[in-house]
Design a protein around this motif. Structure first.
Motif: not given
Length: 272
Positions: A180, A213, A243-247, A249-251, A263, A265
Motif C-alpha cells: 500500500i 491510495d 481510503e486509509g491504510l486498512i481499507r 489493504r482490504l482493497t 502486507f 510497507d
C-alpha cells in the motif's frame, strides 16, 4: 449407628484414595525419566537429573492432568524442531555477513551491500540542496540519497548462521504480496517491489499487488505504470478516494488470488 457408619466411610474412602495414588506415583522412578531408544541424544555438560517431587508425581498420576500436546504438527516435524533447538549454541554472529550478489553489480556503488551513503552538503549545488530539502519535507527521510541508490542494489545476508540451516517445507502455499502506498517516493517504492521479486522463491510468489491510495504525485501516475509494465507478476490498483491504510489493504486483499496474504510497507527491502 448409621451416623457412625457414614462418618467412617467419609474418612476411609479419601484415605484409601490418597494412599493408592501415593503408592502408584512412587512407581515413577528413574527408569521412567531415563532416555528411551527413540529419544534424541542430548549433549549436555554436567547434566543434573532432578527427581520429581511427591506433588508432581501425584499430579502426573491423575487421569485428568493437563497434557501439552501439539496436534498441529506431525511428530517427525516436532522431533526435527527439537533437534534443531538443541543443536543451537546461541553464539553471536561475529563474522561478516555473506556477500550475496544477485546481479554481479559494481559493489562500490552508493548503498551497495547496505553501506551508508555520506554526502558533503557544502559540495552540493543550490539545486541539489533544494532537492534534498524537498525530499525531507515530503517523506521525512533523505529521498535525495535514496534516489542515488540502485533500485536493485545488493544487500548482505544478515541472518544468524543457525537460521540458514533451517529447511522449510517444500510444498508451501503460494502468496500474494500486497503493498500500500500514498504519495510514496518513487525510488523507495520501486526498490521495495524489486526486492520482493528478486529475493522471493518464484514458485511461492503468486503476485504482487500495488495499491495506490489516491496519490496525487505526478511520478506515481503514468510514470509508475511504465515502471511496472516490465515487472512480471505485478499489478497496480488505484482507489477512487482516500481510503486509509486498512481499507486500502482490504482493497488489495479482495483482489488477491494467493492462498496466503503478506502486507508490506512501501518503503522497505526484502533481504535473503
Amino acid at each position: 449407628m448409621r451416623r457412625r457408619s457414614f462418618l467412617k466411610y467419609l474418612v476411609l474412602i479419601p484415605t484409601i484414595w490418597i494412599i493408592g495414588i501415593t503408592i502408584f506415583s512412587f512407581r515413577t522412578d528413574f527408569s521412567s525419566i531415563s532416555r528411551t531408544n527413540n529419544d534424541i541424544p542430548i549433549n549436555v555438560v554436567n547434566q543434573i537429573i532432578s527427581v520429581p517431587s511427591l506433588v508432581d508425581r501425584i499430579r502426573n498420576a491423575l487421569p485428568f492432568r493437563h497434557q501439552n500436546i501439539d496436534h498441529d504438527h506431525p511428530s517427525e516435524e516436532l522431533i526435527k524442531a527439537h533437534e534443531q533447538e538443541r543443536e543451537m549454541n546461541a553464539k553471536v554472529q561475529i563474522a561478516a555477513p555473506e556477500v550475496n550478489n544477485h546481479f554481479d553489480r559494481n559493489m562500490s556503488g552508493p548503498g551497495e551491500m547496505g553501506n551508508p551513503v555520506r554526502i558533503n552538503k557544502d559540495k552540493l549545488t543550490a539545486e541539489e540542496r533544494g532537492k534534498m530539502s524537498e525530499g525531507w519535507q515530503n517523506n521525512a527521510f533523505n529521498q535525495y540519497i535514496s534516489d542515488l541508490i540502485s533500485l536493485r542494489r545488493t544487500l548482505p545476508d544478515v541472518r544468524d548462521p543457525e537460521c540458514k540451516k533451517v529447511e522449510f517445507h517444500p510444498n508451501l502455499p503460494e502468496t500474494s504480496v500486497i503493498i500500500i502506498f500514498h504519495n510514496e517516493a518513487r525510488s523507495t517504492l520501486l526498490r521495495t517491489i524489486w526486492s520482493v521479486l528478486d529475493r522471493s522463491p518464484a514458485h511461492l510468489l503468486k503476485e504482487i499487488i500495488v495499491v495506490d491510495d489516491f496519490s496525487n504525485k505526478e511520478h506515481l501516475k503514468k510514470m509508475l505504470e511504465d515502471d511496472i509494465k516490465p515487472m512480471q507478476k505485478v499489478r497496480l490498483l488505484r482507489t477512487k478516494k482516500r481510503e486509509g491504510l486498512i481499507r486500502a489493504r482490504l482493497t488489495g486483499a479482495y483482489d488477491a488470488t494467493g492462498k496466503v496474504l503478506i502486507f508490506l510497507d512501501s518503503h522497505c527491502e526484502c533481504a535473503e
